[in-house]
Design a protein around this motif. Structure first.
Motif, PDB file in Angstrom:
ATOM      1  N   UNK B 128     -11.895  -3.916   6.680  1.00  0.00           N
ATOM      2  CA  UNK B 128     -10.422  -4.002   7.473  1.00  0.00           C
ATOM      3  C   UNK B 128     -10.206  -2.788   7.953  1.00  0.00           C
ATOM      4  N   UNK B 129     -10.503  -1.647   7.263  1.00  0.00           N
ATOM      5  CA  UNK B 129      -9.735  -0.125   7.823  1.00  0.00           C
ATOM      6  C   UNK B 129     -10.790   0.460   8.917  1.00  0.00           C
ATOM      7  N   UNK B 130     -11.967  -0.007   8.913  1.00  0.00           N
ATOM      8  CA  UNK B 130     -13.181   0.529   9.660  1.00  0.00           C
ATOM      9  C   UNK B 130     -12.799   0.846  11.182  1.00  0.00           C
ATOM     10  N   UNK B 131     -12.221  -0.165  11.685  1.00  0.00           N
ATOM     11  CA  UNK B 131     -11.910  -0.216  13.004  1.00  0.00           C
ATOM     12  C   UNK B 131     -10.677   0.980  13.384  1.00  0.00           C
ATOM     13  N   UNK B 132      -9.718   1.055  12.287  1.00  0.00           N
ATOM     14  CA  UNK B 132      -8.597   1.986  12.634  1.00  0.00           C
ATOM     15  C   UNK B 132      -9.299   3.460  12.269  1.00  0.00           C
ATOM     16  N   UNK B 133     -10.351   3.531  11.530  1.00  0.00           N
ATOM     17  CA  UNK B 133     -10.711   4.814  11.429  1.00  0.00           C
ATOM     18  C   UNK B 133     -11.592   5.370  12.504  1.00  0.00           C
ATOM     19  N   UNK B 134     -12.452   4.435  13.110  1.00  0.00           N
ATOM     20  CA  UNK B 134     -13.003   4.533  14.363  1.00  0.00           C
ATOM     21  C   UNK B 134     -11.895   4.985  15.466  1.00  0.00           C
ATOM     22  N   UNK B 135     -10.804   4.525  15.278  1.00  0.00           N
ATOM     23  CA  UNK B 135      -9.575   4.933  16.249  1.00  0.00           C
ATOM     24  C   UNK B 135      -8.825   5.990  16.136  1.00  0.00           C
ATOM     25  N   UNK B 136      -9.280   6.750  15.056  1.00  0.00           N
ATOM     26  CA  UNK B 136      -8.682   8.033  14.456  1.00  0.00           C
ATOM     27  C   UNK B 136      -7.273   7.832  13.927  1.00  0.00           C
ATOM     28  N   UNK B 137      -7.026   6.819  13.165  1.00  0.00           N
ATOM     29  CA  UNK B 137      -5.728   6.519  12.888  1.00  0.00           C
ATOM     30  C   UNK B 137      -5.578   6.992  11.511  1.00  0.00           C
ATOM     31  N   UNK B 138      -4.476   7.780  11.258  1.00  0.00           N
ATOM     32  CA  UNK B 138      -4.296   8.809   9.897  1.00  0.00           C
ATOM     33  C   UNK B 138      -4.492   7.880   8.487  1.00  0.00           C
ATOM     34  N   UNK B 139      -5.057   8.647   7.700  1.00  0.00           N
ATOM     35  CA  UNK B 139      -5.643   8.141   6.453  1.00  0.00           C
ATOM     36  C   UNK B 139      -4.307   7.179   5.903  1.00  0.00           C
ATOM     37  N   UNK B 140      -3.315   7.800   5.657  1.00  0.00           N
ATOM     38  CA  UNK B 140      -1.941   7.185   5.239  1.00  0.00           C
ATOM     39  C   UNK B 140      -1.499   5.863   6.026  1.00  0.00           C
ATOM     40  N   UNK B 141      -1.504   6.011   7.360  1.00  0.00           N
ATOM     41  CA  UNK B 141      -1.235   4.895   8.125  1.00  0.00           C
ATOM     42  C   UNK B 141      -2.162   3.948   8.019  1.00  0.00           C
ATOM     43  N   UNK B 143      -4.209   3.202   5.318  1.00  0.00           N
ATOM     44  CA  UNK B 143      -4.045   2.566   4.148  1.00  0.00           C
ATOM     45  C   UNK B 143      -2.920   1.556   4.022  1.00  0.00           C
ATOM     46  N   UNK B 144      -1.831   2.058   4.748  1.00  0.00           N
ATOM     47  CA  UNK B 144      -0.732   1.077   4.901  1.00  0.00           C
ATOM     48  C   UNK B 144      -1.089  -0.261   5.608  1.00  0.00           C
ATOM     49  N   UNK B 145      -1.728  -0.122   6.726  1.00  0.00           N
ATOM     50  CA  UNK B 145      -1.911  -1.047   7.628  1.00  0.00           C
ATOM     51  C   UNK B 145      -3.001  -2.036   6.933  1.00  0.00           C
ATOM     52  N   UNK B 146      -3.861  -1.597   6.223  1.00  0.00           N
ATOM     53  CA  UNK B 146      -5.254  -2.107   5.750  1.00  0.00           C
ATOM     54  C   UNK B 146      -4.373  -3.047   4.526  1.00  0.00           C
ATOM     55  N   UNK B 147      -3.492  -2.615   3.774  1.00  0.00           N
ATOM     56  CA  UNK B 147      -2.689  -3.294   2.669  1.00  0.00           C
ATOM     57  C   UNK B 147      -1.923  -4.462   3.190  1.00  0.00           C
ATOM     58  N   UNK B 148      -1.257  -4.159   4.461  1.00  0.00           N
ATOM     59  CA  UNK B 148      -0.469  -5.081   5.001  1.00  0.00           C
ATOM     60  C   UNK B 148      -1.193  -6.444   5.690  1.00  0.00           C
ATOM     61  N   UNK B 153      -3.337 -12.124   4.675  1.00  0.00           N
ATOM     62  CA  UNK B 153      -4.349 -12.936   4.539  1.00  0.00           C
ATOM     63  C   UNK B 153      -4.321 -13.363   2.977  1.00  0.00           C
ATOM     64  N   UNK B 154      -3.565 -12.960   2.123  1.00  0.00           N
ATOM     65  CA  UNK B 154      -3.616 -13.298   0.655  1.00  0.00           C
ATOM     66  C   UNK B 154      -4.846 -12.933  -0.019  1.00  0.00           C
ATOM     67  N   UNK B 155      -5.312 -11.421   0.308  1.00  0.00           N
ATOM     68  CA  UNK B 155      -6.245 -11.025  -0.382  1.00  0.00           C
ATOM     69  C   UNK B 155      -6.037  -9.649  -0.950  1.00  0.00           C
ATOM     70  N   UNK B 156      -4.980  -9.208  -1.114  1.00  0.00           N
ATOM     71  CA  UNK B 156      -4.684  -7.900  -1.435  1.00  0.00           C
ATOM     72  C   UNK B 156      -5.489  -7.666  -2.759  1.00  0.00           C
TER      73      UNK B 156
END
Lengths: 204, 396
Positions: B128-141, B143-148, B153-156
């Motif tokens: 889930x977070x891979x696309x954000x990593x490629x877009x240079x989103x900060x680690x904290x942001x 993690x937050x968005x991935x958890x969200x 989708x009910x898979x936390x």
């Protein structure tokens, strides 16, 4: 028992050479195997020729060519370098085919998903294709590593004291070939069992 | 903030996403502009046109299904929109900007693939977070968005699990979270439910509908399953041989298909060919049916919806044309086959030389094969196809 106590230390020292040269050869094979696999996949003539040559010519002949024929071209290589390089180059040809097979297992959808997420072709290779391929082809890579460890017995022809050469020397000096070669075989078996255990011990 | 031009989108990416349990977009947009527009899109492979002049307009937040049989060009159309293949002709506009030559990642599109296309060497969270990593989103942001996204989708609880250890439904949800977490302008779904079993398919259909509604995201999805298309889409574009044959709301398509192909493809219908003559519709076998007042001028086919037809006791006399619900059409018939399913009974009924399908609720008393009946068709069971639609494509 006395024989083992006497023969084991020199054999283990020689086995160290076998391990070291095999490890460098396997590492070289893996590193070179990736660009060669990419080249083969793109049907590049250099890659296809490379694979055909190193898979088609026996390793013994390759070693002879590297150590005895290259000096005629003005390239004088130390024995250990010739042996390690030849082993690595030969291994690379086989690894390239294994990696190419691994690439085929990477789903097209996965590559498209990666493109959609903004990965460059190089990133797709390093972050997606290679990790997936390596995971899928680990048994084949371990198999190739075992074959390289065993094939390293041929490097004695260029004068390197590795495990088989050590066993030969002990057999001829003690006139006891059976225990010498039995011990040699046991050490090879132990090394390869360790490799197999490493392969099994890590989850796919 | 970009200046808003007529017919174009103006929104700030950082503000386009509402925090909270559901993802939502709040762009400022001109009302009259379609969000996605396909204009005479064509893709050929040799002499064969896989996509042949497809035109389609999709409004912001709308969900459009591309429905059709295998090989009709629906997946090729989706891949053209995604940017995996380039069109030979035509334009693709997203927010008024032509994107047909842009690489996939520049199109700001999220996609869920038929086989989910999760990266097997990454955990659910990493996928889930891979696309954000490629877009240079900060680690904290990140993690937050991935958890969200995963909790959405009910898979936390499965964040650290690898795809190989997930069920099909779970993989589907991760794929959906991965597509949505990058906050795309457009969501593409390629046969998203085809790999799931029947029970899970219904559950995931509802889940996709919920997430899509929460995100308010423009969606284009491909399917060959009419039930899926009718349940999820605001409009359905029916495709055949690389063309959009008809594009309408699910209700219009099921109740009043305008094209012969649509009527045949949507199934659970009987299509009878004939011609109009002296206030009657004469079938090919000579049976003359009275034409209602609202019938078109030149009907070429009569479409009977299986689920709306009635089977009544055989009547000697003609049915009275009073205010009965079945006063549109009444024909003597014989039941030739009956199959009981979970919630309905499927009949095959012979009217002259023609077999007509009738679906009745299973609560009704079953009629045995061989029984003489009257086949009655209320207005909602009947629709007509005009001559001119039989050969034309439709753009939407």
């Amino acid at each position: 028992m006395d024989f083992i106590a006497e023969a084991l230390p020199p054999m283990l020292w020689a086995a160290g050479n076998t391990v070291w040269i095999s490890a460098v050869g396997i590492a070289l094979g893996l590193v070179l195997g990736v660009p060669i696999a990419v080249g083969c996949e793109a049907r590049r003539a250099w890659a296809l020729t490379y694979v055909s040559f190193f898979r088609g010519v026996p390793l013994l002949i390759q070693l002879m060519l590297a150590y005895y024929a290259l000096p005629f071209l003005g390239i004088d290589l130390p024995a250990w370098f010739a042996a390690t390089a030849t082993l690595g180059l030969c291994c690379a040809a086989y690894m390239a085919e294994i990696i190419r097979g691994g690439f085929a297992l990477v789903q097209k959808g996965g590559l498209e998903a990666a493109r959609l997420l903004g990965l460059t072709p190089r990133q797709i290779l390093l972050r997606i294709r290679l990790p997936i391929a390596l995971q899928a082809m680990r048994p084949a890579v371990i198999n190739e590593a075992i074959l390289i460890v065993k094939a390293s017995s041929l490097i004695s022809v260029v004068g390197i004291l590795e495990l088989t050469r050590s066993a030969q020397a002990i057999a001829s000096s003690t006139f006891e070939p059976l225990p010498a070669y039995a011990l040699c075989g046991a050490i090879y078996l132990a090394m390869n069992l360790l490799l197999m255990m490493f392969a099994r011990g890590r989850p796919a | 903030m970009r200046a808003s031009r007529p017919g174009t989108l103006s929104f700030h990416p950082a503000r386009a996403w509402r925090r909270g349990p559901g993802f939502a977009y709040s762009p400022v947009v001109q009302e009259n502009a379609p969000h996605l527009r396909l204009d005479r899109l064509t893709k050929r492979y040799g002499s064969q046109a896989a996509v042949d002049g497809v035109s389609l307009s999709v409004d912001r937040g709308e969900c459009i299904a591309l429905l059709g049989p295998s090989g009709c060009g629906k997946t090729t159309t989706l891949r053209l929109v995604a940017g995996f293949i380039m069109p030979d002709e035509g334009r693709i506009q997203l927010d008024g900007k032509s994107i047909e030559r842009s690489p996939p990642h520049r199109r700001q599109i999220g996609m869920v693939f038929q086989n989910y296309a999760l990266f097997p060497h990454m955990t659910a969270a990493d996928n889930v977070g891979f696309g954000l990593e490629m877009r240079d989103v900060s680690r904290a942001e990140r993690d937050k968005r991935v958890a969200e996204a995963l909790s959405m989708v009910g898979l936390a609880h499965l964040a650290d699990r690898y795809p190989a250890r997930m069920s099909g439904g779970q993989q589907q949800r991760v794929a959906l979270a991965r597509a949505l977490v990058i906050r795309p302008d457009l969501l593409l779904l390629d046969e998203p439910l085809s790999n799931l079993d029947a029970g899970l398919r219904v559950e995931m259909r509802e889940e996709i509908a919920r997430l899509r509604a929460a995100a308010g995201i423009t969606t284009l999805f491909v399917t060959h399953d009419q039930e899926e298309a009718l349940a999820l889409a605001d409009r359905v574009a029916v495709m055949d041989r690389g063309r959009i044959v008809e594009c309408a709301s699910p209700a219009e398509l099921t109740e009043r298909p305008r094209h012969l192909f649509t009527a045949g493809f949507l199934g659970a219908r009987t299509v009878l060919a004939g011609r109009a003559a002296d206030g009657h519709f004469v079938l090919e076998d000579g049976t003359a049916l009275p034409l209602p007042e609202d019938a078109p001028e030149r009907p070429s086919h009569l479409v009977l919806r299986a689920a709306r037809l009635w089977l009544l006791p055989a009547l000697e006399a003609e049915l009275p044309r009073g205010p009965l619900p079945y006063n549109r059409l009444a024909l003597p018939a014989v039941v030739t086959a009956a199959t009981r399913l979970d919630d309905s009974i499927h009949y095959e009924v012979a009217v002259g030389s023609r077999q007509i399908r009738v679906h009745r609720p299973s609560a009704e008393l079953a009629i045995a094969p061989g029984t003489d009946v009257t086949l009655a068709a209320p207005p909602e069971a009947v629709s007509w196809i005009e001559d001119f639609t039989a050969a034309t494509g439709a753009s939407a």
